[in-house]
Design a protein around this motif. Sequence first.
Motif, short mmCIF file in Angstrom:
data_model
loop_
_atom_site.label_atom_id
_atom_site.label_comp_id
_atom_site.label_asym_id
_atom_site.label_seq_id
_atom_site.Cartn_x
_atom_site.Cartn_y
_atom_site.Cartn_z
N VAL A 5 1.91 -12.53 5.54
CA VAL A 5 2.41 -12.67 6.93
C VAL A 5 1.47 -11.43 7.56
CG1 VAL A 5 4.43 -11.98 8.22
CG2 VAL A 5 4.86 -12.91 6.00
N ILE A 6 0.94 -10.58 7.05
CA ILE A 6 0.24 -9.42 7.52
C ILE A 6 -0.93 -9.17 6.65
CG2 ILE A 6 0.19 -6.95 7.70
CD1 ILE A 6 3.45 -7.17 8.11
N GLU A 7 -2.09 -9.25 7.17
CA GLU A 7 -3.27 -9.20 6.50
C GLU A 7 -4.22 -8.24 7.31
OE1 GLU A 7 -4.48 -13.25 5.89
OE2 GLU A 7 -6.36 -12.54 4.84
N PHE A 8 -4.84 -7.26 6.89
CA PHE A 8 -5.83 -6.20 7.00
C PHE A 8 -6.98 -6.74 6.23
CE2 PHE A 8 -2.26 -4.23 8.75
CZ PHE A 8 -2.74 -3.47 9.56
N GLY A 21 -10.00 3.50 8.39
CA GLY A 21 -10.34 2.25 7.64
C GLY A 21 -11.69 2.63 6.97
N PRO A 22 -12.21 1.36 6.33
CA PRO A 22 -11.78 0.06 6.38
C PRO A 22 -10.46 -0.07 5.62
CG PRO A 22 -13.59 0.22 5.10
CD PRO A 22 -13.42 1.54 5.69
N VAL A 23 -9.37 -0.62 6.16
CA VAL A 23 -7.99 -1.05 5.69
C VAL A 23 -7.90 -2.58 4.96
CG1 VAL A 23 -5.65 -0.91 6.02
CG2 VAL A 23 -7.05 0.78 7.00
N GLU A 24 -7.80 -2.55 3.94
CA GLU A 24 -7.83 -3.89 3.16
C GLU A 24 -6.48 -4.14 2.64
OE1 GLU A 24 -11.25 -5.34 3.25
OE2 GLU A 24 -10.49 -7.21 2.51
N PHE A 25 -5.48 -4.98 2.82
CA PHE A 25 -4.14 -5.29 2.11
C PHE A 25 -3.52 -6.53 2.96
CE2 PHE A 25 -2.21 -2.10 5.17
CZ PHE A 25 -1.12 -2.62 5.30
N SER A 26 -2.64 -6.91 2.15
CA SER A 26 -1.84 -8.03 2.83
C SER A 26 -0.38 -7.87 2.34
CB SER A 26 -2.29 -9.44 2.47
OG SER A 26 -2.20 -9.66 0.90
N VAL A 27 0.48 -8.50 3.27
CA VAL A 27 1.98 -8.20 2.78
C VAL A 27 2.49 -9.88 2.92
CG1 VAL A 27 4.18 -7.59 3.33
CG2 VAL A 27 2.03 -6.15 4.12
N ARG A 28 3.11 -10.10 1.66
CA ARG A 28 3.44 -11.59 1.57
C ARG A 28 4.97 -11.57 2.11
NH1 ARG A 28 1.34 -10.31 -3.32
NH2 ARG A 28 3.36 -10.06 -4.23
N ARG A 29 5.34 -12.96 2.59
CA ARG A 29 6.49 -13.27 3.15
C ARG A 29 7.74 -12.89 2.05
NH1 ARG A 29 7.92 -15.40 7.17
NH2 ARG A 29 5.88 -16.51 7.68
N THR A 44 0.14 4.81 11.92
CA THR A 44 0.59 4.37 12.92
C THR A 44 -0.70 3.50 13.71
OG1 THR A 44 1.90 6.02 13.19
CG2 THR A 44 1.40 4.94 15.14
N THR A 45 -2.07 4.02 13.46
CA THR A 45 -2.84 3.10 14.22
C THR A 45 -3.18 1.93 13.71
OG1 THR A 45 -4.18 5.28 14.43
CG2 THR A 45 -5.49 3.05 14.32
N CYS A 46 -2.82 1.71 12.32
CA CYS A 46 -2.97 0.42 11.53
C CYS A 46 -1.81 -0.32 11.94
CB CYS A 46 -2.74 0.65 10.15
SG CYS A 46 -4.21 1.33 9.29
N ILE A 47 -0.76 0.15 12.32
CA ILE A 47 0.49 -0.66 12.78
C ILE A 47 0.36 -1.01 14.24
CG2 ILE A 47 3.05 -0.35 13.44
CD1 ILE A 47 3.42 1.28 11.15
N ARG A 48 -0.31 -0.16 14.93
CA ARG A 48 -0.65 -0.56 16.29
C ARG A 48 -1.64 -1.68 16.58
NH1 ARG A 48 0.76 2.37 20.46
NH2 ARG A 48 -1.30 2.79 21.25
N MET A 49 -2.74 -1.63 15.35
CA MET A 49 -3.66 -2.75 15.39
C MET A 49 -2.94 -3.99 15.06
SD MET A 49 -7.17 -1.34 13.64
CE MET A 49 -6.71 -0.40 12.36
N LEU A 50 -1.96 -3.81 14.24
CA LEU A 50 -1.25 -5.00 13.78
C LEU A 50 -0.50 -5.81 14.97
CD1 LEU A 50 -0.37 -6.79 11.19
CD2 LEU A 50 1.56 -5.18 11.09
N ARG A 55 -7.21 -2.44 19.73
CA ARG A 55 -8.08 -3.31 19.36
C ARG A 55 -8.91 -2.80 18.00
NH1 ARG A 55 -10.06 -7.32 22.85
NH2 ARG A 55 -8.68 -6.59 24.59
N PRO A 56 -9.14 -3.44 17.19
CA PRO A 56 -10.07 -3.06 15.85
C PRO A 56 -11.37 -2.82 16.36
CG PRO A 56 -8.56 -4.69 15.26
CD PRO A 56 -8.50 -4.78 16.77
N SER A 57 -12.23 -1.85 15.65
CA SER A 57 -13.37 -1.58 16.05
C SER A 57 -14.23 -2.62 15.06
CB SER A 57 -14.05 -0.19 15.91
OG SER A 57 -13.07 0.77 16.63
N ALA A 58 -13.92 -2.70 14.24
CA ALA A 58 -14.34 -3.73 13.10
C ALA A 58 -13.52 -4.34 12.38
CB ALA A 58 -15.70 -3.21 12.43
N GLY A 59 -13.72 -5.59 11.78
CA GLY A 59 -13.03 -6.22 10.63
C GLY A 59 -11.85 -7.04 11.37
N LYS A 60 -11.00 -7.35 10.62
CA LYS A 60 -9.62 -8.34 11.20
C LYS A 60 -8.25 -7.98 10.72
CE LYS A 60 -12.44 -12.55 11.85
NZ LYS A 60 -12.85 -13.88 11.05
N VAL A 61 -7.50 -8.13 11.60
CA VAL A 61 -6.05 -8.03 11.59
C VAL A 61 -5.32 -9.24 11.96
CG1 VAL A 61 -4.11 -6.68 11.94
CG2 VAL A 61 -6.16 -5.52 11.91
#
Lengths: 312, 285
Positions: A5-8, A21-29, A44-50, A55-61
Amino acid sequence: MNASVIEFAGAVKLYGEKRIGPVEFSVRRGEIFGFLGPNGSGKTTCIRMLLGLVRPSAGKVKLGGLDPIRNHTEALTGVGYSPELPNIQTFMTPKEVLALAASEIGLKSEVRAETARVLEEVGIIEYGDTKVGKLSKGMVQRLSVAQALIGSPKTLVLDEPMIGLDPAGTAHLREAFREYARNGGTILMSSHMMTEVEDLCSSIALIHGGKLLFRGTAKEMVSQVLGADEIRVEANGLSPAIVDAVRRVEGVLEVTEGADGLDVKVRHGIEARPTIARLITGAGAELLTIREGERMLEKAYIEALRNGIAKA
Amino acid sequence: MALPRPSRVYAFAAYEVRRALARKKVLAMVGFIALLDTVPYYILATSGTKIIPLQVYPYLWVAGVLAPFALFMQFVAILIAAGAMSEEYESGTAELLLAKPVSRTEFFLGKFLGGFALLALLILLNALLSVAAATLTYGAQAGLDTLPGVVLVEVYSSALFFSVAFMLGELVRRSSLAYILSSALIVASQIIGTYLSIAYELTGNTFYETIHIYLPTTLAGSLPPQYEQSLLPSAASRLFQLILGPAGGTPSEASAAILVGVYLVVASSVALAYFNWADVARRVN
C-alpha cells in the motif's frame, strides 16, 4: 499483484545541506507499521512525502501504487492522516472540522452520522460543539485522529498519534487502532512510545539521521540489536549458589543481580524460563514471577541509536 | 489534469469566508466601513455648512460609494487576500486540509473565490450603507438604477489588488510581510502617480501621462467613477471632479478593464503555479 500500500523506493529529500534518505521500505495491506526514530530523524518528512505535501528530491514514493504528487486526488482517496501536533482552526467546533473533512472526501449524505461515529470512536462526542480553541491538547489530538477516521479510510497515516494523551486516552486510541486493523485497515504510525509500538505494530522501521537503519519486526530488531532476549526473575531466598546455577543454564549469557531478583540475558530464540524456574524452586527459594523482559524494544532502540544496528 | 470539482471549491470557499470573518481585523474593517459611510454624511448634514450645491443632493450617495473605493477598499482587499494562503502556513493548518483527496487547484480556487466573495460583500455593504446614509441625511436619492452596475465594476476593479496581495501571500508565505508589500505597492503607486501627474501638468509630455495610466492605483481607482460618470447627469459632475481629483490622465474604460484583467490573470497564475510547485509548508513561524 503488488500488495504494498505504501512504498518508498530510494526516496530522498534535500533541505539545503540536510539530506533525508534514501529511504527504502514498503508496507503491505493489513499491516500496522511502526515508524521509529528520534526527533529530526526524517520521519515526518517521509510521511509528508507519502502524502504528497512534499516533493521528493530523488527516488519514488507511492501510495496505493500511485504517485501522491502527480495523482494526489486518487492516491489520497481512502487515506486518513493525523499529523504530529495537529494545527486545527481554533474558531471551528469539532463537528465543523469533521464536516469540512467530510466535504473534502466527497461525503454527501450521512455526514452527521459519520461525524458522530468518529467522535464516539475517539471518545470526544460530548465536545462536538465546543470551539477547538477551548479543547485541551489531548482532545485536539483525538479530534485529529477523528478527522483521519472519517469516511472509513483503508489506510491511516498517523504521526505521533498518542502525543499529549493521558493514559485513558492512549488506551482508548490503542483499542480503536486495533479494531481498525482487525477490520483490515493498514496503519503507518510514527511514535516515540516504544511500548505502544511493541504492543501494536506488526512490523517497524527505524530511521536515524535521515537514513533507514532497520526494517523488520520488533522482535527481530531486539534480537539483531541486543543479540539476546531478557528474562526477569523475582524470587525470595536467592543464594549465590542458585545465581551461579542460573548462569550455567544452557543459553544464558549474563545474569545481573538486583534488589528483588535477577535480570537474565538469554541467547535469542532459546526458551530458558522452565529450566530456571525448576532450578530456583528445586533449590528451595520462593519464585514470585518469571517473565520476558520489559521494554525490550526501547532498550534495542536506544542501543541502535547509540551504536548503530550493524555494530550492535 | 482533472478539472476542479465545484463541490470541493465551494467547501473551501465557505471555509475561507468563515476563517476571514473569524479574524478580528476583518471585522474591524466592517465596523470602519460602517463609520466611513455614515459619519461624514451626518457631520455634513448637521454642521450647517453650505459647501454642497443643492442640485448635487440627490447624487450624494455616489460619493459614499466611490470615494472609499479609491484607497480604503483597496486596503480591505489586501487585508483579506494577503492572509488567505499565508495564514494557513503560519498556523500550520494547510497541511491537514491538503492531506486529503483534493487537488491543490481546488484548494487554491476555493480560497481565492471565498476571499473575493467576502470582499464583494463588503463592497456591497459599503454601497448600501452609503445610499441609506445619503437618503436619511439629504433626502431621496436619484440614479439608483446605476447602483448594481457600479458595484459590479467596483468588485471587478478590486480584483487587481486582491489578486496581487493573494499572490504575494502565497509567494512570501508570511501574512504581515505580504500585507506590508501590498500596502507599499498601493502607496508607491499613489505617490508615483501624483508625481507623474504633476510632471505631465508642468511639461505636457504624454510619456508621464502614459505611465500614470498603467499604474495599478490608477486602473483600480478610475474604472468605477468613469463608469458611473457616463451614466449620471451633468448635475453630479462636481462630485466626480472631487472623487477623480484634479490632475492626471485616466485610461479609457475599455483599456482599464482589460488591464485590470491582465493584472488579475498574471498575479493569480503566478500564485497558482507556485502553489502547485512548492512544498506545503508545515508551520511558518
